[in-house]
Design a protein around this motif. Structure first.
Motif, PDB file in Angstrom:
ATOM      1  N   THR A   1       0.852  -1.188   0.000  1.00 25.13           N
ATOM      2  CA  THR A   1       0.000   0.000   0.000  1.00 25.13           C
ATOM      3  C   THR A   1       0.882   1.230   0.000  1.00 25.13           C
ATOM      4  OG1 THR A   1      -1.761  -1.150   1.136  1.00 25.13           O
ATOM      5  CG2 THR A   1      -1.773   1.250   1.302  1.00 25.13           C
ATOM      6  N   ILE A   2       0.594   2.147  -0.933  1.00 23.72           N
ATOM      7  CA  ILE A   2       1.396   3.361  -1.064  1.00 23.72           C
ATOM      8  C   ILE A   2       0.497   4.570  -0.870  1.00 23.72           C
ATOM      9  CG2 ILE A   2       2.915   4.703  -2.576  1.00 23.72           C
ATOM     10  CD1 ILE A   2       3.654   2.080  -3.977  1.00 23.72           C
ATOM     11  N   LEU A   3       0.873   5.414   0.090  1.00 25.26           N
ATOM     12  CA  LEU A   3       0.116   6.638   0.340  1.00 25.26           C
ATOM     13  C   LEU A   3       0.767   7.785  -0.418  1.00 25.26           C
ATOM     14  CD1 LEU A   3      -2.013   8.278   1.992  1.00 25.26           C
ATOM     15  CD2 LEU A   3      -0.307   8.437   3.824  1.00 25.26           C
ATOM     16  N   VAL A   4      -0.027   8.499  -1.226  1.00 26.94           N
ATOM     17  CA  VAL A   4       0.466   9.653  -1.981  1.00 26.94           C
ATOM     18  C   VAL A   4      -0.234  10.878  -1.411  1.00 26.94           C
ATOM     19  CG1 VAL A   4       0.659  10.703  -4.274  1.00 26.94           C
ATOM     20  CG2 VAL A   4       0.801   8.214  -4.033  1.00 26.94           C
ATOM     21  N   THR A   5       0.538  11.810  -0.826  1.00 28.35           N
ATOM     22  CA  THR A   5      -0.108  12.927  -0.118  1.00 28.35           C
ATOM     23  C   THR A   5      -0.143  14.220  -0.914  1.00 28.35           C
ATOM     24  OG1 THR A   5       1.941  13.512   0.978  1.00 28.35           O
ATOM     25  CG2 THR A   5       0.478  12.011   2.160  1.00 28.35           C
TER      26      THR A   5
ATOM     27  N   LEU B   1      -0.774   2.034   8.097  1.00 25.50           N
ATOM     28  CA  LEU B   1      -1.377   1.088   7.154  1.00 25.50           C
ATOM     29  C   LEU B   1      -0.656   1.111   5.815  1.00 25.50           C
ATOM     30  CD1 LEU B   1      -5.088   2.073   7.894  1.00 25.50           C
ATOM     31  CD2 LEU B   1      -3.834   0.126   8.825  1.00 25.50           C
ATOM     32  N   CYS B   2       0.502   1.797   5.784  1.00 26.30           N
ATOM     33  CA  CYS B   2       1.168   1.992   4.485  1.00 26.30           C
ATOM     34  C   CYS B   2       2.590   1.467   4.477  1.00 26.30           C
ATOM     35  CB  CYS B   2       1.191   3.479   4.139  1.00 26.30           C
ATOM     36  SG  CYS B   2      -0.458   4.161   4.102  1.00 26.30           S
ATOM     37  N   ASP B   3       2.992   0.925   3.331  1.00 24.39           N
ATOM     38  CA  ASP B   3       4.358   0.442   3.160  1.00 24.39           C
ATOM     39  C   ASP B   3       5.253   1.532   2.600  1.00 24.39           C
ATOM     40  OD1 ASP B   3       3.840  -2.540   3.659  1.00 24.39           O
ATOM     41  OD2 ASP B   3       2.340  -1.999   2.155  1.00 24.39           O
ATOM     42  N   ALA B   4       4.636   2.465   1.889  1.00 25.52           N
ATOM     43  CA  ALA B   4       5.438   3.546   1.314  1.00 25.52           C
ATOM     44  C   ALA B   4       4.627   4.820   1.310  1.00 25.52           C
ATOM     45  CB  ALA B   4       5.866   3.188  -0.108  1.00 25.52           C
ATOM     46  N   LEU B   5       5.365   5.930   1.308  1.00 28.47           N
ATOM     47  CA  LEU B   5       4.728   7.243   1.306  1.00 28.47           C
ATOM     48  C   LEU B   5       5.403   8.063   0.226  1.00 28.47           C
ATOM     49  CD1 LEU B   5       3.175   9.654   2.697  1.00 28.47           C
ATOM     50  CD2 LEU B   5       5.136   9.874   4.229  1.00 28.47           C
ATOM     51  N   ILE B   6       4.600   8.735  -0.611  1.00 26.58           N
ATOM     52  CA  ILE B   6       5.184   9.604  -1.639  1.00 26.58           C
ATOM     53  C   ILE B   6       4.711  11.027  -1.400  1.00 26.58           C
ATOM     54  CG2 ILE B   6       5.371  10.104  -4.117  1.00 26.58           C
ATOM     55  CD1 ILE B   6       5.276   7.152  -4.658  1.00 26.58           C
ATOM     56  N   VAL B   7       5.682  11.939  -1.311  1.00 23.65           N
ATOM     57  CA  VAL B   7       5.369  13.340  -1.016  1.00 23.65           C
ATOM     58  C   VAL B   7       6.059  14.265  -2.007  1.00 23.65           C
ATOM     59  CG1 VAL B   7       5.182  12.854   1.464  1.00 23.65           C
ATOM     60  CG2 VAL B   7       7.375  13.640   0.545  1.00 23.65           C
ATOM     61  N   ARG B   8       5.653  15.549  -1.947  1.00 22.38           N
ATOM     62  CA  ARG B   8       6.414  16.603  -2.627  1.00 22.38           C
ATOM     63  C   ARG B   8       6.905  17.547  -1.531  1.00 22.38           C
ATOM     64  NH1 ARG B   8       2.975  18.503  -7.746  1.00 22.38           N
ATOM     65  NH2 ARG B   8       4.591  20.098  -7.762  1.00 22.38           N
ATOM     66  N   SER B   9       6.972  18.828  -1.808  1.00 21.73           N
ATOM     67  CA  SER B   9       7.545  19.707  -0.774  1.00 21.73           C
ATOM     68  C   SER B   9       6.534  20.118   0.286  1.00 21.73           C
ATOM     69  CB  SER B   9       8.133  20.955  -1.418  1.00 21.73           C
ATOM     70  OG  SER B   9       7.118  21.703  -2.074  1.00 21.73           O
ATOM     71  N   GLY B  10       5.256  19.841   0.046  1.00 22.26           N
ATOM     72  CA  GLY B  10       4.227  20.343   0.949  1.00 22.26           C
ATOM     73  C   GLY B  10       3.890  19.437   2.114  1.00 22.26           C
ATOM     74  N   THR B  11       4.533  18.280   2.236  1.00 23.53           N
ATOM     75  CA  THR B  11       4.232  17.369   3.346  1.00 23.53           C
ATOM     76  C   THR B  11       5.450  17.280   4.244  1.00 23.53           C
ATOM     77  OG1 THR B  11       2.876  16.068   1.838  1.00 23.53           O
ATOM     78  CG2 THR B  11       3.461  15.016   3.932  1.00 23.53           C
TER      79      THR B  11
END
Ligand SMILES: NC(=O)C1=CN([C@@H]2O[C@H](COP(=O)(O)OP(=O)(O)OC[C@H]3O[C@@H](n4cnc5c(N)ncnc54)[C@H](O)[C@@H]3O)[C@@H](O)[C@H]2O)C=CC1
Ligand SMILES: O=C(O)C(=O)COP(=O)(O)O
Length: 591
Positions: A51-55, A89-99
């Motif tokens: 599961t990948i969370l993209v914020t 609940l996540c295996d990976a997290l993808i962010v940009r500069s705002g998180t």
């Protein structure tokens, strides 16, 4: 036992002194395979769909790639609390500069979060120390937005010099102010590029094309890059005191934070113009407002701010000589597609146990090095597992020495991954922590473990990177006294045979055993019939013996017998073996 100290060696070896913080077998064997070029290969390795969370908004091609291999949760504008709740609940997290990926995020993940992907360059919004301590890999996408950022820098430079935003706003208000918006020319003006990396170099090329006189300040930039572009590298002082324009392109680090402050503005040439497409934090914003008010700084063009979005009443943003954009440097269609693909691939690879070249908090090992050392990875971990099981309960393991025998020039042998695997082997059997190529140095340090490394240069062909690896643990008691060498340390040594890890030495005894499954180590007085006796005890209990080998000092004297077994023998079986009179000591080890 005489206490051993390896003072001159209590470092990590000549290659490791440059080691960045350092990956994981929680993620299978995370960093241990070089990346393959075709992302389709990824699918073959996944055990369960991650599961990948993209914020934050991610380019569509990257999202599509992620969705092929993972469950993707796109949740934008999460509060810090919501992020901390979701992350477990996540295996990976993808962010940009705002998180902001804070320590709390890693702590809240409960160990599940394995990778943080930054769809862009700057990782100042990710707590790298916390990521490393939690064994979480951080990857970024440093290559795809360079041109976008450089083009935005140029756009700001020209818009500022010719008052484009102000003039545009004025005419839309029904005014026609030709005299008010007289600009300055760029031709022949001195531009100082501060931070001559990817973006800085591209800005330099473009500015030269406009006929500007370009210099750069960057303490770490290679001279040949500057020469190739035709840019002079200068000191910080020279840059700020002689430039008509300065353009900022360094990362935000503790060193560069507020690098542009009252002191530096006071040294600038009056009427200087500043462009910042790097990070707001490199400028002390209050000092910039003062410098604008006193006209040291004639104009500023800013894409980035200390706080984003900046407060609505920000004096800096509202200043009439300042033009601003809302962190748009990387915001082109092309760059966003590029970073999204770049980060998606790096994250999927990491989840799949591969290292990509954009890893931020693990050793940057080339694909060649990883592929060459891969067979030694299992050997290193198994030697670690074996050695730690030989340490008597209650002994405090603090001093470990690794010796690599190799015909290679030490400078051509990067052993960080092997060192990491030895530490993994030493620590995991006796604790609940998971050691990987990201956190091995941190975990070793945390446990007070000092790892010394030594290279023994052998004659022979440097084709084979390593002939043998020896692992010694000093100043401890052993539950198998024969594993203590003449010099007083628990000593095990191994090598590769037909590509498989073999144990070749225990204490002072030469042995030859494939390092697989479980083994029983016995010290006995060498005599006929003994092997048969042990074999029949194991046989009666249906414990299958897959090999037996004896390492002896001389015939009919003491010997070390190693028995490889497929099943764990019961306590009773081990007791019966111990009762054989010729057996002086024995230990059962799981590899
Ligand atoms: N506004 C935006 O949307 C974007 C901003 N950026 C920012 O631009 C900056 C540069 O990005 P890249 O060129 O891709 O990174 P880079 O890593 O290629 O270049 C950074 C350069 O800064 C130099 N540097 C480090 N400390 C320095 C110091 N104290 N003084 C002078 N130079 C120093 C480094 O040696 C390196 O050459 C980063 O902060 C990045 O986050 C990058 C892309 C888009
Ligand atoms: O790549 C960078 O460093 C950037 O600043 C781009 O930021 P963004 O991904 O547009 O939030």
């Amino acid at each position: 036992m005489a206490a051993t100290s390896w003072p001159s060696l209590t470092f990590t070896g000549c290659l490791n002194k440059h080691a960045p913080p350092s990956v994981s077998s929680r993620i299978k064997n995370l960093p241990l395979r070089p990346a393959k070029s075709n992302s389709l290969i990824i699918k073959a390795f996944f055990h369960a769909r991650p599961t990948i969370l993209v914020t934050e908004k991610l380019g569509e091609p990257g999202l599509q790639l992620l969705k092929r291999f993972a469950n993707v949760d796109c949740s934008y504008n999460l509060s810090p609390e919501e992020l901390c709740t979701k992350i477990s609940l996540c295996d990976a997290l993808i962010v940009r500069s705002g998180t902001t990926v804070s320590r709390e995020v890693f702590e809240s993940s409960g160990g599940r979060l394995k990778v943080v992907g930054r769809a862009g360059v700057g990782i100042d919004n990710v707590d790298l120390s916390a990521a490393t301590e939690h064994g979480c890999l951080v990857v970024n996408a440093p290559n795809s937005n360079t041109i976008a950022a450089a083009e935005h820098g140029m756009a700001l430079l020209m818009a500022m010099a010719r008052n484009i935003p102000q003039a545009n706003a004025s005419i839309k208000q029904g005014k026609w102010q030709r005299n008010k918006y007289v600009g300055v020319s760029l031709l022949g003006k001195k531009l100082a590029i501060m931070g001559f990396g990817k973006v800085g170099s591209e800005v330099a090329r473009r500015a030269k094309g406009l006929g500007m006189n370009v210099m750069a300040h960057d303490p770490y930039a290679p001279l040949d890059r500057a020469r190739a572009i035709g840019v002079k590298l200068v000191s910080f002082e020279e840059a700020i005191s002689t430039a008509d324009f300065i353009s900022l392109h360094m990362p935000l680090t503790p060193t560069t934070s507020k690098m542009f402050n009252n002191d530096s503005f006071s040294k600038m040439k009056k009427g200087i113009r500043i462009i910042n497409v790097a990070r707001g934090g490199v400028i002390d914003e209050a000092a910039l407002v003062s410098a604008l008010d006193s006209q040291i700084v004639a104009q500023a063009a800013l894409d980035v701010f200390m706080e984003e979005p900046p407060p609505k009443d920000s004096k800096l943003v509202l200043h009439e000589n300042v033009i601003v954009t809302p962190h748009l440097g990387a915001s082109t269609t092309e760059a966003q597609e590029g970073v999204a693909l770049e980060v998606a691939e790096a994250v999927l690879r990491a989840l799949n146990g591969e290292l990509s070249s954009t890893v931020v908090n693990a050793p940057m090992l080339s694909a060649e090095v990883l592929s060459e050392l891969e067979p030694f990875v299992a050997l290193s971990e198994k030697l670690g597992r074996l050695a730690v099981q030989l340490v008597a309960g209650g002994s405090d393991m603090k001093l470990v020495k690794l010796t690599y025998g190799s015909a290679r020039n030490p400078n051509d042998l990067d052993t960080r991954v092997l060192r990491a695997m030895v530490i993994k082997g030493l620590i995991e059997p006796i604790s609940s922590v998971s050691v990987n190529l990201i956190n091995y140095n941190f975990i070793a340090k945390q446990r007070g473990l000092i790892i010394a490394e030594e290279r023994i240069i052998l004659n022979g062909s440097p084709e084979n990177p390593i002939e043998f690896i020896q692992l010694q643990i000093a100043n401890v008691e052993s539950n198998f006294a024969s594993s203590i060498s003449d010099s007083g340390e628990i000593t095990v040594e191994g090598k590769l045979k037909d590509g498989k890890p073999h144990l070749t030495k225990v204490g002072s005894f030469e042995v030859d055993v494939s390092l697989e499954g479980c083994i029983i180590l016995c010290k006995q007085v060498d005599q006929p019939g003994l092997i048969g006796k042990v074999g029949s005890i194991l046989g009666q209990e249906k414990v299958n013996v897959n090999f037996m080998t004896v390492g002896r000092i001389a015939p009919r004297r003491q010997a070390v017998m190693i028995i490889g077994v497929d099943e764990d023998p019961s306590k009773e079986v081990l007791k019966k073996i111990g009762e054989i009179s010729a057996i002086e000591e024995f230990v059962f080890l799981k590899l």
